[in-house]
Write a protein that holds these residues in place. Sequence first.
Motif, PDB file in Angstrom:
ATOM      1  N   ILE A   1       0.689  -1.223   0.109  1.00 23.89           N
ATOM      2  CA  ILE A   1       0.182  -0.032  -0.099  1.00 23.89           C
ATOM      3  C   ILE A   1       0.717   1.163   0.085  1.00 23.89           C
ATOM      4  O   ILE A   1       1.793   1.463   0.742  1.00 23.89           O
ATOM      5  CB  ILE A   1      -0.817   0.099   1.197  1.00 23.89           C
ATOM      6  N   CYS A   2       0.670   2.043  -1.028  1.00 22.57           N
ATOM      7  CA  CYS A   2       1.409   3.397  -1.099  1.00 22.57           C
ATOM      8  C   CYS A   2       0.531   4.605  -0.705  1.00 22.57           C
ATOM      9  O   CYS A   2      -0.571   4.759  -1.426  1.00 22.57           O
ATOM     10  CB  CYS A   2       1.937   3.600  -2.579  1.00 22.57           C
ATOM     11  N   SER A   3       0.711   5.205   0.161  1.00 26.36           N
ATOM     12  CA  SER A   3      -0.120   6.398   0.531  1.00 26.36           C
ATOM     13  C   SER A   3       0.815   7.593   0.891  1.00 26.36           C
ATOM     14  O   SER A   3       1.836   7.763   1.282  1.00 26.36           O
ATOM     15  CB  SER A   3      -0.818   6.126   1.972  1.00 26.36           C
ATOM     16  N   THR A   4       0.186   8.647   0.083  1.00 23.64           N
ATOM     17  CA  THR A   4       0.714   9.827   0.119  1.00 23.64           C
ATOM     18  C   THR A   4      -0.248  11.116   0.879  1.00 23.64           C
ATOM     19  O   THR A   4       0.075  12.017   1.213  1.00 23.64           O
ATOM     20  CB  THR A   4       1.027  10.618  -1.317  1.00 23.64           C
ATOM     21  N   ALA A   5      -1.239  10.366   1.467  1.00 25.02           N
ATOM     22  CA  ALA A   5      -2.216  11.127   2.310  1.00 25.02           C
ATOM     23  C   ALA A   5      -1.927  10.891   3.812  1.00 25.02           C
ATOM     24  O   ALA A   5      -1.358   9.902   4.190  1.00 25.02           O
ATOM     25  CB  ALA A   5      -3.742  10.703   2.053  1.00 25.02           C
TER      26      ALA A   5
ATOM     27  N   ASP B   1      -0.556  -2.659  -4.522  1.00 20.85           N
ATOM     28  CA  ASP B   1      -2.060  -3.128  -4.606  1.00 20.85           C
ATOM     29  C   ASP B   1      -2.723  -1.911  -4.648  1.00 20.85           C
ATOM     30  O   ASP B   1      -3.921  -2.069  -5.245  1.00 20.85           O
ATOM     31  CB  ASP B   1      -2.109  -4.017  -3.588  1.00 20.85           C
ATOM     32  N   VAL B   2      -2.329  -1.223  -3.745  1.00 23.77           N
ATOM     33  CA  VAL B   2      -3.453   0.200  -3.280  1.00 23.77           C
ATOM     34  C   VAL B   2      -2.746   1.247  -3.221  1.00 23.77           C
ATOM     35  O   VAL B   2      -1.766   1.394  -2.390  1.00 23.77           O
ATOM     36  CB  VAL B   2      -4.388  -0.182  -1.901  1.00 23.77           C
ATOM     37  N   THR B   3      -3.148   2.453  -3.807  1.00 22.29           N
ATOM     38  CA  THR B   3      -2.679   3.711  -3.712  1.00 22.29           C
ATOM     39  C   THR B   3      -3.735   4.621  -2.754  1.00 22.29           C
ATOM     40  O   THR B   3      -4.841   4.740  -3.348  1.00 22.29           O
ATOM     41  CB  THR B   3      -2.001   4.289  -5.200  1.00 22.29           C
TER      42      THR B   3
END
Length: 196
Positions: free
Chosen positions: A71-75, A97-99
């Motif tokens: 999971i890649c999050s910039t939030a 898998d999930v951004t």
Amino acid sequence: MAAREDILQAIRSHGPAPRERPKVPDFRRGSADLVGLFTAALERLDGSTVAEPPADLQQWTTATFPQARRICSTAPEVTGTVTVAEFSDWSAPSDVDVTVVRTPLGVAETGSILLTEKELGVNTIAVLAEHLVVLLDPADIVENIHRAYRHPGFQQAAYAVLLSGPSGSADIGGVTVHPAQGVTTMTVVLAARHGN
């Protein structure tokens, strides 16, 4: 390197003078329910909206995508298992898998969200992941694309894209296939920004 700079300088000095962008009329209809319009437009394009923000976005992300390993999050509301700083080039996010990103703008007319290099860090994280989760403050929804055109994101960004649902492709008979390429699902969570 010198030849490249010489060529670019020649183009700059011999090109047309900069000029202002054309003024675009407002075309406002005065719709009161921008959230409803946005939700309906996004659903027509196979996207989905979570109208009531989960109390714990981290837990919601894990529960909604239980098979997700990367999971890649910039939030700031969600911590990923991988960061954009770990990507060596534009193709590196291909196994995400999930951004999770936060958008500065939603467009009710088209169900679109705006993303720039500021929100993404690596521009491809929004299209190479399997699932895209977008956090959108309902106060950031504008009525139409003409209002969106005035958003500072378009003037201040080197890269800006409007996304409307997962990728789709239609044949000549009008049969649409989702996804054609890009993300399999796009979910917009209506969640106010911290401090709002």
